[in-house]
Design a protein around this motif. Sequence first.
Motif, short mmCIF file in Angstrom:
data_model
loop_
_atom_site.label_atom_id
_atom_site.label_comp_id
_atom_site.label_asym_id
_atom_site.label_seq_id
_atom_site.Cartn_x
_atom_site.Cartn_y
_atom_site.Cartn_z
N CYS A 251 0.82 -1.21 0.00
CA CYS A 251 0.00 0.00 0.00
C CYS A 251 0.85 1.26 0.00
N TYR B 271 0.65 3.94 -2.84
CA TYR B 271 0.33 5.32 -2.48
C TYR B 271 1.32 6.29 -3.13
N GLY C 160 -9.84 2.48 6.05
CA GLY C 160 -9.06 2.48 4.83
C GLY C 160 -9.73 1.74 3.69
N LEU D 263 -8.59 1.86 11.82
CA LEU D 263 -8.03 2.54 10.65
C LEU D 263 -8.07 1.66 9.41
N LEU D 264 -7.85 0.36 9.60
CA LEU D 264 -7.90 -0.56 8.46
C LEU D 264 -9.31 -0.61 7.88
N THR E 79 -6.41 8.45 0.14
CA THR E 79 -6.76 8.52 1.56
C THR E 79 -6.89 7.13 2.15
N GLY E 80 -7.57 6.24 1.41
CA GLY E 80 -7.71 4.87 1.88
C GLY E 80 -6.38 4.18 2.04
N LEU E 81 -5.49 4.35 1.06
CA LEU E 81 -4.16 3.74 1.15
C LEU E 81 -3.37 4.30 2.33
N LEU F 179 -4.57 5.47 5.13
CA LEU F 179 -5.14 4.89 6.35
C LEU F 179 -4.69 3.44 6.54
N ILE F 180 -4.63 2.68 5.45
CA ILE F 180 -4.20 1.28 5.55
C ILE F 180 -2.73 1.21 5.96
#
Length: 402
Positions: free
Chosen positions: A166, A170, A236, A232-233, A182-184, A186-187
């Motif tokens: 990730c 990113y 994400g 957070l996952l 944003t999702g990446l 957070l992951i």
Amino acid sequence: MSRDISLLLPGSLMVLALLIKAPKLRRNWDQPLNRTACALLVVGAPITFLASPPTIAAVNRRTGVVNFSAPLVFGLLTVFSGLCVVLVLRWRGGPPAAVRRATRLTAAVFGTATAAIVALFVIGDAPVERLRDLDTYYATTPWIREMIVVFLVAHTLGTSALTWLCAKWYARADRSLRPLRTGLALIVLAGLLDLAYLAAKWASVVARWAGRDWVVLSTDVAPPLASASALLLGAGFVVPLIGGSATWTAYSEYRRLRPLWKALRGFAAAQGRTVPLAWWSPVGIRLIHRESVIDDGILALAGWFDPRVHACAYEAARSRGMDEARAATVADAAVVAAACHAKEAAARGSGPGPAPVPEPHRLGRRPLTALAHEFRTSAVVAAARDAAAAGTPDPGLEPAVA
């Protein structure tokens, strides 16, 4: 109570993502990516609930097997780790043959680890129920010790691979894909917290092997890290699903049009062209309404669009290094800004006020969101607005933007 809520939140996010994804899953069940996403959400949703001490005790009691929750939770977490890696591999894409090979290898590694966890628990002996410190309590018990090590190794490999993939994605992702980035992010942050959780678990187990008592790392330090990581996952994975939806896209456009709508709504209303909007109207209807108000406002101002402002603003934008398309958008936004001020001044009667232009400029066909962005942020547009406020017939943009 707060700890229980923190454990329920990640699972709730997974359920939310599953509900959002469900219509698309039904329509495109033949696609491997959708099947993997569904499996990930179904496996991930109950994990934090099953890992809470009250649920562990209830499961052990209902099954009649002491510490039955250990292989259950460890196995589900191992499957979940593997599915996370597979999802990212398929999500990121690439040569189909390479993706298939990586997927099969991941499934083989984590499937073997899951089977090993169950088998080692069956042949081992864990007669004392431990709700919070099973890994340190049985760290030296034959077979149960190996089960714990297999789980920690698989979890560490899965989290490390997920975080690395990730982070790499990113760094190369298009900056315009904000929900995905944003999702990446957070992951990646979730992965770093999970690695900190694993470090605490490894330290407590290794300390037990060395005859030391570091159980506090396992019982007090690790759980909050795991809860934060899971939350957070879940976020994400939810953010790109919501961010890529039609509703979110409509809301994003609706929000970006606000500066232009705010400037033009008065002119549209003066022409009697606005229609009241109910407070419960969905965002898609609100977007159409806002675009309509902007179009009506532009029509009301059309006779005030000064071609001199456009020409001067276009040259100023080009001199700043903008390409032709963006310079034309900036120039159109400058024309709208100057026309707004000119017509407002004439309506207030502050001085004679400029008359409508004999041969007004016609705006180009370009996205309203792009026009709204330049209307709000461009220094060239601000200079055109200042020139109109000064009441000069010549826009005079060159000195203002020098």
